[in-house]
Design a protein around this motif. Structure first.
Motif, PDB file in Angstrom:
ATOM      1  N   ASP A 188       1.030  -1.667   0.227  1.00  0.00           N
ATOM      2  CA  ASP A 188      -0.137  -0.013   0.267  1.00  0.00           C
ATOM      3  C   ASP A 188       0.740   1.732   0.207  1.00  0.00           C
ATOM      4  N   ARG A 189       2.414   1.316   0.106  1.00  0.00           N
ATOM      5  CA  ARG A 189       3.346   2.480   0.239  1.00  0.00           C
ATOM      6  C   ARG A 189       3.042   3.332  -0.556  1.00  0.00           C
ATOM      7  N   SER A 190       2.688   2.699  -1.577  1.00  0.00           N
ATOM      8  CA  SER A 190       2.787   3.541  -3.076  1.00  0.00           C
ATOM      9  C   SER A 190       1.500   4.486  -2.887  1.00  0.00           C
ATOM     10  N   ARG A 191      -0.032   3.758  -3.040  1.00  0.00           N
ATOM     11  CA  ARG A 191      -1.185   4.245  -2.897  1.00  0.00           C
ATOM     12  C   ARG A 191      -1.038   5.843  -1.604  1.00  0.00           C
ATOM     13  N   ARG A 192       0.128   5.298  -0.520  1.00  0.00           N
ATOM     14  CA  ARG A 192      -0.069   6.207   0.867  1.00  0.00           C
ATOM     15  C   ARG A 192       0.705   7.348   0.781  1.00  0.00           C
ATOM     16  N   GLN A 193       2.138   6.929  -0.408  1.00  0.00           N
ATOM     17  CA  GLN A 193       2.948   7.609   0.102  1.00  0.00           C
ATOM     18  C   GLN A 193       3.992   7.753  -1.116  1.00  0.00           C
ATOM     19  N   GLY A 194       3.281   7.748  -2.414  1.00  0.00           N
ATOM     20  CA  GLY A 194       4.000   8.324  -3.704  1.00  0.00           C
ATOM     21  C   GLY A 194       4.630   7.400  -4.375  1.00  0.00           C
ATOM     22  N   LEU A 195       5.320   6.317  -4.270  1.00  0.00           N
ATOM     23  CA  LEU A 195       6.385   5.696  -3.783  1.00  0.00           C
ATOM     24  C   LEU A 195       6.724   4.320  -3.242  1.00  0.00           C
ATOM     25  N   PRO A 196       7.099   3.040  -3.888  1.00  0.00           N
ATOM     26  CA  PRO A 196       6.789   2.179  -3.367  1.00  0.00           C
ATOM     27  C   PRO A 196       7.955   1.691  -1.979  1.00  0.00           C
ATOM     28  N   GLU A 197       7.648   1.284  -2.035  1.00  0.00           N
ATOM     29  CA  GLU A 197       8.297   0.344  -0.772  1.00  0.00           C
ATOM     30  C   GLU A 197      10.138   0.633  -1.834  1.00  0.00           C
ATOM     31  N   VAL A 198      11.435   1.260  -0.590  1.00  0.00           N
ATOM     32  CA  VAL A 198      12.593   1.560  -1.121  1.00  0.00           C
ATOM     33  C   VAL A 198      13.642   0.312  -0.277  1.00  0.00           C
ATOM     34  N   VAL A 199      13.890  -0.723  -0.998  1.00  0.00           N
ATOM     35  CA  VAL A 199      14.830  -1.757  -0.673  1.00  0.00           C
ATOM     36  C   VAL A 199      16.265  -0.943   0.042  1.00  0.00           C
ATOM     37  N   VAL A 213       3.461   8.847  12.688  1.00  0.00           N
ATOM     38  CA  VAL A 213       3.412   9.586  11.736  1.00  0.00           C
ATOM     39  C   VAL A 213       3.222   9.368  10.119  1.00  0.00           C
ATOM     40  N   ALA A 214       4.509   9.392  10.450  1.00  0.00           N
ATOM     41  CA  ALA A 214       6.008   9.097   8.843  1.00  0.00           C
ATOM     42  C   ALA A 214       5.541   8.337   8.476  1.00  0.00           C
ATOM     43  N   GLY A 215       4.880   7.215   8.345  1.00  0.00           N
ATOM     44  CA  GLY A 215       4.197   5.566   8.079  1.00  0.00           C
ATOM     45  C   GLY A 215       3.123   6.372   7.718  1.00  0.00           C
ATOM     46  N   LEU A 216       2.019   7.291   7.602  1.00  0.00           N
ATOM     47  CA  LEU A 216       0.941   7.035   7.329  1.00  0.00           C
ATOM     48  C   LEU A 216       0.823   8.401   6.756  1.00  0.00           C
ATOM     49  N   VAL A 217       1.542   9.022   6.415  1.00  0.00           N
ATOM     50  CA  VAL A 217       1.411  10.620   5.882  1.00  0.00           C
ATOM     51  C   VAL A 217       2.790  10.298   4.286  1.00  0.00           C
ATOM     52  N   ALA A 218       1.505  11.085   3.006  1.00  0.00           N
ATOM     53  CA  ALA A 218       2.801  11.528   2.355  1.00  0.00           C
ATOM     54  C   ALA A 218       3.829  12.491   2.377  1.00  0.00           C
ATOM     55  N   GLY A 219       3.076  13.601   2.389  1.00  0.00           N
ATOM     56  CA  GLY A 219       3.798  14.395   2.471  1.00  0.00           C
ATOM     57  C   GLY A 219       5.075  15.317   3.849  1.00  0.00           C
ATOM     58  N   PRO A 220       5.352  16.261   3.993  1.00  0.00           N
ATOM     59  CA  PRO A 220       6.310  16.742   4.755  1.00  0.00           C
ATOM     60  C   PRO A 220       6.365  16.339   6.401  1.00  0.00           C
ATOM     61  N   VAL A 221       7.083  15.051   7.192  1.00  0.00           N
ATOM     62  CA  VAL A 221       6.938  15.214   8.586  1.00  0.00           C
ATOM     63  C   VAL A 221       8.541  16.682   9.479  1.00  0.00           C
ATOM     64  N   ASP A 269      -7.591   7.526  14.269  1.00  0.00           N
ATOM     65  CA  ASP A 269      -8.908   8.332  14.579  1.00  0.00           C
ATOM     66  C   ASP A 269      -8.832   9.127  14.253  1.00  0.00           C
ATOM     67  N   ARG A 270      -7.325  10.158  13.784  1.00  0.00           N
ATOM     68  CA  ARG A 270      -7.491  11.661  13.256  1.00  0.00           C
ATOM     69  C   ARG A 270      -6.421  11.282  12.123  1.00  0.00           C
ATOM     70  N   VAL A 271      -6.236  10.447  11.217  1.00  0.00           N
ATOM     71  CA  VAL A 271      -4.991  10.864  10.157  1.00  0.00           C
ATOM     72  C   VAL A 271      -5.250  11.838   9.234  1.00  0.00           C
ATOM     73  N   ASP A 272      -7.262  11.517   9.018  1.00  0.00           N
ATOM     74  CA  ASP A 272      -7.594  12.541   7.938  1.00  0.00           C
ATOM     75  C   ASP A 272      -7.849  13.430   8.026  1.00  0.00           C
ATOM     76  N   GLU A 273      -7.762  14.564   9.345  1.00  0.00           N
ATOM     77  CA  GLU A 273      -7.130  15.562   9.382  1.00  0.00           C
ATOM     78  C   GLU A 273      -6.074  15.769   9.530  1.00  0.00           C
ATOM     79  N   ILE A 274      -4.913  15.013   9.400  1.00  0.00           N
ATOM     80  CA  ILE A 274      -3.661  15.196   9.217  1.00  0.00           C
ATOM     81  C   ILE A 274      -2.692  15.214   8.125  1.00  0.00           C
ATOM     82  N   ARG A 275      -3.786  14.354   7.423  1.00  0.00           N
ATOM     83  CA  ARG A 275      -3.547  13.989   5.823  1.00  0.00           C
ATOM     84  C   ARG A 275      -3.875  15.195   5.504  1.00  0.00           C
ATOM     85  N   ALA A 276      -5.003  16.002   5.537  1.00  0.00           N
ATOM     86  CA  ALA A 276      -4.875  17.987   5.042  1.00  0.00           C
ATOM     87  C   ALA A 276      -4.369  18.266   5.142  1.00  0.00           C
TER      88      ALA A 276
END
Lengths: 238, 238, 238, 238, 238, 238, 238, 238
Positions: free
Chosen positions: D23-34, E173-181, E148-155
């Motif tokens: 799911d990494r690609s969907r979630r973060q824009g890139l697949p897992e890096v090895v 958190v960094a595993g759950l969001v795509a943007g800068p942390v 519970d609050r991932v969507d708020e954070i992702r926004a």
């Protein structure tokens, strides 16, 4: 580019993998010194050849393993044909050493295992034109060895003290002489000596006033600090 | 309980908040010493009173703040009526000091700020019956201060060297004397002295052979180590 | 005692709690400096009065808290009647400052919080007779502040760079000037600045050649190192 | 399983020795890096082949020693037949690099020895589709090398500064540019450089506001942080 | 002076104890921020008044103890009469806050004790014009609070994660969001938490890719890093 | 929200400054414990009142300074009227202690100064319903004190060993008993004891197999670990 | 000798280079485990042969390099003829594994590089008779991998969590399960991961209550801690 | 030179790379010991030959790798023809061992991996003429192994305790015996054992009074400390 303060040219040379500071010699009295660790022989050759071609004064490479030296010397010779001096104990190669200057430096070591650091300090200082003498293995465990030679040490403009383990020699020498003392902690020792960290911290904490300290095992840094001091000395005495 | 090795009685006394080792005196020549830090005055009184009542020999409390001393002495007097000697500089109180023994100890400090640690060492050693002399402020920055007094130091059975900052005095003294040297790093100094860690590591890494080291600022530990040595000396010389 | 090397007298004075190195002035050009931390006001008075009476040249006490200064000055006056200069920002008191010497020192700080360390460096250097100028708050976050003043800095014999946090100013200054650079890490900053340890290690690891480093927050050590350099400079230029 | 927050599928694939986050690609824009260290070539092949087969977007392996690369590429080809790009200097292999995105990144290094870290940063950022330029060897010891190129650096969306030793370049660059600065400490240097810990602490303590720091020698982490920033930039600019 | 690269004026103002970087606002979008620690109230007043008078945009002072705030506000008012906003929880005072910008920042804390750091981050980011929201006390010990609050954070455009102890929240958190942390370690915790060093090292070593880290307890640094990112975002989206 | 794995409700309560994990009791057998450090009395009251109102089982607050306890108890009483037990030595307040369970825990300390940590461990374990006994001051310097009581210790399901300084007691106890040993390093000691770091590292390095370690001075963590073990024991024995 | 507490025989066997604790099995349910590092193959053979001959129960050797295993197995066979099980991944050899016990252990790893530590934990626990299951590579960067498998983990008596880098997995798992959690930091990672020290400190500082920690990379210690717990569980459930 | 204190000759010999302290034997009862690490075989030969020729008493070289020993012995024989004793386990070579003295030393180790350090201690002490006995592998995990042999240990003048990992054996032994205890931390162990630093700090922090500590793995230092103690013992008993 233009120096914002003084307006004079500060050239640099972009080699892609390196950007040479061609202005260093004008600014500090010596061209850039080439630190060999982490560079390939080809990179060192290209940098040295450029420095020899583009700057005046001694060109020096440090931390050159013995195996690599001949190849580097030959590689540079192809480009600019200058003679080189390789000092295996110091792990240095020098092209166009500086003319002899008036400042003299005494290098004192605590133990025989500190020898290679002293060799580096001496080779770099000599390449810069300083006059170097050495006294070896006069650590404080047999302090009469040091007391015997205080007059020689006091007769120098600058003293470099090189010691590992607890680094006590720096404090004792600094208590005996009036002039500048540059302390070099070494990684000699084991266990609590922490690869030189203990000597570094101890020299920093010296009860003798005004000891200055450079990085662990850096005979190079001590020699360059001596070069800086010599500039101040020679500027005023000239 | 029964000693598994020797079968003799090893009594202890359970006070609830403390379990006193009443056998300590038989086993090691001195009763338990009461370390004041982290104990209330009432606890110290109860422990001291129990030790005075249940054991023989000197009872000693260390790290007693001056404010608390009078109350402790009075509290103990209620129980067992013994006279006490309070040494504010050493932060010790002693009841029933030991008879004078034959071993003598020299306590040498590097700087005046090391004085309180020397005071503790001297007070504890004296409470144990050792003969103590002191030389203060002979750090290596002016080494003639130490060289002037080498004969005095050599004339002692045991030397305790107390120094902070870079701790170099331990190495120099150990290079000059033949007998046992116990080094005490102190928290004197700042910055790179790391509250005594630097001196501790430096003394551990001493280039002088056979220096032994105890904990930072622990005049107490040095004196107890001297007591152990004195047992070995006096056993053989008696 | 007799100096083993030179045979000349090296007097010291035993005050019981301190052993004064009365030969220091002859040996190093300045009498012992009195480090106030860990000494009582009475001890400082006794040491200063003895140094004023028994030696020549400036007598200096450092790390004197403002509350204690007036008492110390009065106490010394009873004994020897000399005038004193108290610098509260530097936490120093000086009796009999040295005559003005020819060497000049530039003290540069990275931030305003480094001010007290610069004050100490300036006060100690001035007491030793050096000519001191200062530039404050020219840290690398706005590097034009430094570049604006490079010519002033280059015009000095010796540069003292005082910086906390990451200590980057030392490297940048050392890259710009040719002469001796003494770096003083300070405890300015928090968290990863580790009370000055980070700046100390960073200055030790400087990519600029020949930077020397003294202890954290030690304006005193930097000034004494400058004094040592000035001796070398002035010996040769005289 | 079901995402507790959003209810969408978050697949993973259990290989026994590894559990791939498909799911990494969907979630973060890139697949897992090895990350190659500590994995056998067979494990890397199996992971890469699974990622190529089960996900979209660039598949990247880092820290691949040169000796192992050809075998890994061949092993993966057996399974899924995709072309691979091996960058020996960066120690990366990339399958299916991303399409070129609009964000550009400038990678600046202090010294030539920092080159391999810059190579990794550049290779990873390029694999993610970012536009990368580099400037090398412009450390602060010759600051005109950096000042010459400030305009180029300012023209980038994101700056990655890579430096070992004292790491001062990060502070100077961050003082000169307005946009995001990601600092990478490197293990270049010796002694007090503590294998990169000194640069890490120094960058953390930077006097320049808003510098962010990633792990020692991690060109990879810097590039991934740039990827995160680029997502924020591109989301808003699209 | 003249900018060496671009030739434009880079003014600075020398107050004696400080050298103000008046060009900062032009160069980085915000005037210098006044760090209160180690400065007297008078110094802060003089610096703030100068910045208000000589620059445009928000003037911000941080780490102002509550006792000192009213005096500083009054002192500044005498000079330039501007209104000030004091946030005691954040320990900040702001004059002339910036207009609201388009970038939004989410500040997430692991525990209630991390609140003051979040307050500082929020106050500084708001002063710079960023839109700030907060979620508090969602540490990983009860991970459903975070999920519970991932969507708020992702926004949010940018996420600042503030955590002490082991700092695990940053990785999750960094595993759950795509943007800068941007991760801020705090000194919350005791013993092995090492006043925040453990969280700092842990965040640096995060298994989640592309986490960037700022100094311990530095809500300020995180907000300034967010300001830098916002410049990149807003430059591109404008 | 819905638990992703099991689908059951995992409630939490957002108080603004805190997010309470109301599901903790269901998940782990005890509600959240309130860690007092860094929270105001008002915050503690609000959290405790909410937990008492919204959850079942013991509500416990730790690290409550004696001065604050009465106010907190009164504040909570206003809201929910429950009786509270304040243990000043342990610095805990407990509302609704758990019913007595079948697992018993032995808490053993090395010295009297470790008492407060034992008090916390005992209070927390008792609040959780465990049966607790204690043996104090049986450190290894007088090992017969420990050997006398081995049978008592062996008769417990779980042993918590609390020791500072060198922490040797943990190894010796673990060598003598077969069941689980939870070691708690304490900050007792000085100098090389490094505020408990030495004991922590020593316990981690124990030559006795299977010792587990919790944070320095954390009687709380040891008790919670015992609670976890008791769940495993009681699940199987029920 | 006679056990001072209980009077029963506690035999030991002196091999000259080693003193075997033949009573270990009676006292702790397992004979001494042979730690291979630092012992010669001959020493290991002699110790194992003695343990097989003189004790009952599983005899286990750990940290046996693959090259040495066959020789050791053959060497032991000469003496006592028992069959051996060599697990190269775990680096263990086991003679006479224990009968299957009732307690089950779940071993969870964060990354594939943590595999060898999990192998050691599993091999040692299995040799002791525990029932072991494993879940690999479910680190928090993709937390759904862990959440998917919470029910499996909760179904175990004891959970061993093995993680390097920042070690966050231990906190997350401990927040999700009620029973005992033994955390094993690993040396996986680089730079700020400090060879496992960071994970160790982080696990010690976990915000999840009651996590216990063993030494870095010590799958062995975790398994032995599980053995201790299993004794408590099985004693009560039998 | 002349000894400043006593006027007697203190000869030294300058070999260029080393300065031998020929007075050591007179001053401390033993000639200089040659530390092999960091010296070439030729340097060792020259030093040893000089010491054999110029001093009386045992000449000892330590840390001599087995490969180099025969060559060194042969090299020395050419010069002075003396017989040598090579102890490969101890890595020592001894020429002219001292006559048997009256003091006896007990060397006790915690584990088999501590053997080489014990070998060095025993070889050096024996070369100095001390009577040495050894007890091996009696660490505290099976404390009956130690308790069985307390009488033997108590019968010695001096006890050397050698232990790695947590180093607890030093505290337990020191609690059982009255005489001097010299503790040697070893680098045995991994992870949190920190290559012996943990044992060093733990021994320093021992709850048993008067333990003294020498450097990590330095059997040599322990033996030399024993030699110093023996001088004190024998001086008094003669």
């Amino acid at each position: 580019m233009r120096d914002s303060a003084a307006g004079d040219v500060q050239p640099s040379l972009d080699l892609g993998f390196a950007t040479l500071d061609l202005d260093r010699s004008r600014r500090q009295g010596l061209p850039e010194v080439v630190y060999g660790t982490g560079k390939t022989a080809d990179e060192i050759v290209e940098i040295v050849a450029s420095l020899v071609a583009e700057t005046a004064g001694p060109v020096l490479a440090t931390r050159i393993e013995t195996d690599a030296a001949a190849g580097i010397i030959a590689g540079v010779a192809v480009h600019v044909g200058h003679r080189a001096h390789h000092d295996p104990a110091a792990r240095t190669i020098c092209w166009r050493p500086a003319a002899r200057r008036t400042t003299n430096v005494m290098v004192v070591t605590a133990g025989t295992a500190d020898g290679p650091v002293a060799d580096e300090a001496a080779a770099v200082a000599a390449a810069a034109g300083l006059h170097v003498r050495q006294i070896r293995d006069v650590g404080v465990a047999g302090i009469q060895r040091l007391l015997d030679r205080v007059d020689e040490i006091r007769a120098s403009d600058i003293v470099i003290v090189i010691a590992g383990m607890e680094g006590a020699l720096a404090s004792v020498v600094a208590g005996l002489v009036a002039g500048p003392v540059i302390a070099v902690p070494t990684s000699t020792g084991y266990g609590a000596a922490l690869d030189g960290i203990t000597a570094l911290l101890a020299m920093m904490s010296s009860c003798a006033n005004g000891v200055t300290v450079v990085n662990i095992d850096s005979g190079f840094a001590a020699a360059m600090a001596a070069h800086r001091l010599a500039i101040a000395i020679e500027t005023r005495s000239s």
